[in-house]
Design an enzyme around this catalytic site. Structure first.
Site, PDB file in Angstrom:
ATOM      1  N   SER A 117       0.865  -1.187  -0.303  1.00 55.20           N
ATOM      2  CA  SER A 117      -0.035  -0.143  -0.157  1.00 55.20           C
ATOM      3  C   SER A 117       0.891   1.203   0.051  1.00 55.20           C
ATOM      4  O   SER A 117       0.273   2.265  -0.223  1.00 55.20           O
ATOM      5  CB  SER A 117      -0.823   0.031   1.281  1.00 55.20           C
ATOM      6  OG  SER A 117      -0.199  -0.455   2.242  1.00 55.20           O
ATOM      7  N   HIS A 138      -2.000  -2.241  -6.551  1.00 59.85           N
ATOM      8  CA  HIS A 138      -2.611  -2.042  -5.197  1.00 59.85           C
ATOM      9  C   HIS A 138      -4.062  -2.155  -5.168  1.00 59.85           C
ATOM     10  O   HIS A 138      -4.725  -1.385  -5.789  1.00 59.85           O
ATOM     11  CB  HIS A 138      -2.084  -0.623  -4.691  1.00 59.85           C
ATOM     12  CG  HIS A 138      -2.394  -0.345  -3.325  1.00 59.85           C
ATOM     13  ND1 HIS A 138      -2.691   1.295  -3.015  1.00 59.85           N
ATOM     14  CD2 HIS A 138      -2.978  -0.938  -2.264  1.00 59.85           C
ATOM     15  CE1 HIS A 138      -3.019   1.277  -1.640  1.00 59.85           C
ATOM     16  NE2 HIS A 138      -3.174   0.016  -1.299  1.00 59.85           N
ATOM     17  N   GLU A 150      -4.633   0.376  -8.309  1.00 56.96           N
ATOM     18  CA  GLU A 150      -3.477   1.322  -8.711  1.00 56.96           C
ATOM     19  C   GLU A 150      -2.359   0.376  -9.437  1.00 56.96           C
ATOM     20  O   GLU A 150      -1.743  -0.488  -8.610  1.00 56.96           O
ATOM     21  CB  GLU A 150      -2.848   2.245  -7.441  1.00 56.96           C
ATOM     22  CG  GLU A 150      -3.853   2.986  -7.124  1.00 56.96           C
ATOM     23  CD  GLU A 150      -3.068   3.784  -5.878  1.00 56.96           C
ATOM     24  OE1 GLU A 150      -3.271   5.206  -5.828  1.00 56.96           O
ATOM     25  OE2 GLU A 150      -2.789   3.236  -4.531  1.00 56.96           O
ATOM     26  N   ASN A 189      -3.498   6.309  -0.978  1.00 57.45           N
ATOM     27  CA  ASN A 189      -3.214   6.552   0.336  1.00 57.45           C
ATOM     28  C   ASN A 189      -2.554   7.975   0.593  1.00 57.45           C
ATOM     29  O   ASN A 189      -2.739   8.422   1.831  1.00 57.45           O
ATOM     30  CB  ASN A 189      -2.381   5.447   0.804  1.00 57.45           C
ATOM     31  CG  ASN A 189      -3.115   4.292   1.131  1.00 57.45           C
ATOM     32  OD1 ASN A 189      -4.025   4.409   1.463  1.00 57.45           O
ATOM     33  ND2 ASN A 189      -2.257   3.201   1.095  1.00 57.45           N
TER      34      ASN A 189
HETATM   35  N1  3HC Z   1     -15.854  -9.695   0.185  1.00 59.23           N
HETATM   36  C1  3HC Z   1     -16.887  -9.529  -0.810  1.00 59.23           C
HETATM   37  N2  3HC Z   1     -18.125  -8.938  -0.928  1.00 59.23           N
HETATM   38  C2  3HC Z   1     -18.392  -8.133  -0.061  1.00 59.23           C
HETATM   39  C3  3HC Z   1     -17.415  -7.901   1.040  1.00 59.23           C
HETATM   40  C4  3HC Z   1     -16.069  -8.720   1.159  1.00 59.23           C
HETATM   41  N3  3HC Z   1     -15.446  -8.472   2.190  1.00 59.23           N
HETATM   42  N4  3HC Z   1     -17.988  -6.931   1.850  1.00 59.23           N
HETATM   43  C5  3HC Z   1     -19.103  -6.398   1.382  1.00 59.23           C
HETATM   44  N5  3HC Z   1     -19.218  -7.171   0.119  1.00 59.23           N
HETATM   45  C6  3HC Z   1     -20.195  -7.120  -0.890  1.00 59.23           C
HETATM   46  C7  3HC Z   1     -21.782  -7.638  -0.282  1.00 59.23           C
HETATM   47  O1  3HC Z   1     -21.806  -9.105  -0.547  1.00 59.23           O
HETATM   48  C8  3HC Z   1     -22.553  -6.737  -1.170  1.00 59.23           C
HETATM   49  O2  3HC Z   1     -22.863  -7.456  -2.670  1.00 59.23           O
HETATM   50  P1  3HC Z   1     -24.407  -7.118  -3.328  1.00 59.23           P
HETATM   51  O3  3HC Z   1     -24.460  -5.878  -3.507  1.00 59.23           O
HETATM   52  O4  3HC Z   1     -24.022  -8.232  -4.283  1.00 59.23           O
HETATM   53  O5  3HC Z   1     -25.305  -7.568  -2.345  1.00 59.23           O
HETATM   54  C9  3HC Z   1     -22.028  -5.511  -1.306  1.00 59.23           C
HETATM   55  O6  3HC Z   1     -20.545  -5.766  -1.093  1.00 59.23           O
HETATM   56  C10 3HC Z   1     -22.391  -4.583  -0.522  1.00 59.23           C
HETATM   57  O7  3HC Z   1     -21.987  -4.837   0.965  1.00 59.23           O
HETATM   58  P2  3HC Z   1     -23.232  -4.571   2.145  1.00 59.23           P
HETATM   59  O8  3HC Z   1     -24.653  -4.559   1.819  1.00 59.23           O
HETATM   60  O9  3HC Z   1     -22.774  -5.656   3.266  1.00 59.23           O
HETATM   61  O10 3HC Z   1     -22.489  -3.046   2.857  1.00 59.23           O
HETATM   62  P3  3HC Z   1     -22.644  -1.763   1.986  1.00 59.23           P
HETATM   63  O11 3HC Z   1     -23.336  -1.582   1.128  1.00 59.23           O
HETATM   64  O12 3HC Z   1     -22.458  -0.947   3.254  1.00 59.23           O
HETATM   65  O13 3HC Z   1     -20.788  -1.864   1.403  1.00 59.23           O
HETATM   66  C11 3HC Z   1     -18.712  -1.699   1.543  1.00 59.23           C
HETATM   67  C12 3HC Z   1     -19.827  -2.221   2.255  1.00 59.23           C
HETATM   68  C13 3HC Z   1     -18.654  -2.175   0.174  1.00 59.23           C
HETATM   69  C14 3HC Z   1     -17.522  -2.081   2.189  1.00 59.23           C
HETATM   70  C15 3HC Z   1     -18.891   0.095   1.493  1.00 59.23           C
HETATM   71  O14 3HC Z   1     -19.263   0.445   2.552  1.00 59.23           O
HETATM   72  C16 3HC Z   1     -17.879   0.691   1.058  1.00 59.23           C
HETATM   73  O15 3HC Z   1     -17.521   0.808  -0.224  1.00 59.23           O
HETATM   74  N6  3HC Z   1     -17.072   1.177   1.802  1.00 59.23           N
HETATM   75  C17 3HC Z   1     -15.857   2.127   1.544  1.00 59.23           C
HETATM   76  C18 3HC Z   1     -14.613   1.152   1.190  1.00 59.23           C
HETATM   77  C19 3HC Z   1     -13.357   1.892   1.067  1.00 59.23           C
HETATM   78  O16 3HC Z   1     -13.304   3.102   0.887  1.00 59.23           O
HETATM   79  N7  3HC Z   1     -12.329   0.798   0.831  1.00 59.23           N
HETATM   80  C20 3HC Z   1     -11.016   1.137   0.330  1.00 59.23           C
HETATM   81  C21 3HC Z   1     -10.050   1.452   1.652  1.00 59.23           C
HETATM   82  S1  3HC Z   1      -8.517   2.030   1.509  1.00 59.23           S
HETATM   83  C22 3HC Z   1      -7.477   0.706   1.175  1.00 59.23           C
HETATM   84  O17 3HC Z   1      -8.261  -0.494   1.061  1.00 59.23           O
HETATM   85  C23 3HC Z   1      -6.117   1.012   0.823  1.00 59.23           C
HETATM   86  C24 3HC Z   1      -5.373   0.521   1.805  1.00 59.23           C
HETATM   87  O18 3HC Z   1      -3.868   0.386   1.516  1.00 59.23           O
HETATM   88  C25 3HC Z   1      -5.182   1.281   3.266  1.00 59.23           C
END
Ligand code: 3HC
Length: 282
Positions: A117, A138, A150, A189
């Protein structure tokens, strides 16, 4: 295209990358040094697939086929792969050891990608004899859902490797951006860590409750999650590590980790994966 891919590391990111790749038809060799890690990752993926089947968005036959494509593998099996994606600990020496091993196993011209990351792709590539085929890929958490990868160039990454990585990303339904200069935190990030830091400082200064900080960003900026919830999801230990690394590299207060984060990590509250972070989880 050869469809066998190796994924090294079966933690949150490695298993997410394996999951989405198998979903799109790749046979994935899952390799992890820790006993039982691949087994646990396969179980977690299987649970998610069962949920998809229950929702009617996938047949049980398709779910079984995805599970069959997720293969617990040993290092020598990696010689079958056209590409390896590493998602092990964010410690440069550990990553270098993995890359050295992969370099000796994978065919010439196979891509060695790191899901780091923030760490330097150039430095990781130095341990290999194929720096033109080493790059960053990434992914974002949760990898099966988040659209972006990325693609990060090291100093010596060649265009062929970038194009192949983009083709793979497209084939698993992802969009890419190319990070042309190997710099700490890449693009996302670099933007995200100051957001986390500012939200945590607002919390430390007692300006608003943690729920209201998250609510403000969710509803005021249309983010799917508030920054404190998201920091828990990405892992507070990971966030702290990224901030410390960026601070060391840039010598810039924009990346200075707030004390509250350090305190939580020291107390073992690492976010969702431990059930406790800024919030408590069941
Ligand atoms: N694996 C697979 N599928 C998943 C999952 C996982 N871990 N978590 C959620 N899903 C799927 C669900 O099954 C659902 O699928 P569907 O639409 O087909 O039913 C869909 O995603 C939506 O999930 P939920 O209904 O449970 O919940 P939300 O609508 O609240 O979505 C979320 C959850 C997708 C996590 C959403 O809140 C989101 O996009 N959050 C922001 C995440 C983000 O910004 N991530 C980047 C982080 S930074 C990073 O990773 C970089 C690192 O270097 C720090």
């Amino acid at each position: 295209m050869d469809k066998t891919l190796a994924v090294i590391g079966a933690g949150t990111m490695g298993s997410g990358i394996a999951h989405v790749s198998a979903l799109h038809g790749y046979r994935v060799l899952m390799i992890d040094a820790q006993e039982g890690a691949v087994h646990r990752a396969r179980q977690a993926i299987s649970k998610r697939l069962t949920r998809e089947v229950d929702k009617g968005s996938m047949t049980s036959l398709d779910a079984d086929a995805v599970m069959e494509r997720l293969v617990e593998a040993d290092w020598p099996d990696a010689s079958q792969a056209f590409m390896a994606i590493e998602a092990v600990l964010e410690i440069v020496d550990v990553k270098k050891e993995v890359f050295q091993r992969l370099d000796s196993l994978l065919p010439d011209g196979a891509i060695l990608a790191t899901n780091t990351s923030s760490l330097s792709i150039t430095e990781i590539a130095t341990i290999t004899k194929r720096p033109a085929y080493v790059l960053g890929m990434h992914f974002f958490n949760p990898a099966p859902v988040m659209k972006l990868i990325e693609i990060v160039r090291g100093e010596e990454t060649g265009d062929d490797a970038v194009q192949q990585a983009q083709a793979y990303a497209r084939s698993i339904g992802k969009e890419t951006v190319v990070v042309e200069k190997d710099t700490p935190g890449f693009v996302v990030n670099r933007v995200l860590m100051p957001l986390f830091i500012e939200a945590m400082r607002i919390y430390e200064e007692g300006i608003a409750s943690k729920d209201d900080i998250d609510k403000a960003v969710k509803l005021g900026l249309n983010h799917p999650m508030g920054p404190l919830t998201l920091a828990d999801l990405t892992g507070l230990d990971v966030d702290l590590h990224v901030m410390d690394y960026m601070y060391d590299e840039f010598h810039d207060d924009r990346f200075a980790a707030p004390l509250v984060l350090r305190r939580l990590v020291r107390a073992g509250r690492l976010g969702r994966k431990t059930g406790k972070g800024f919030y408590d989880y069941d």
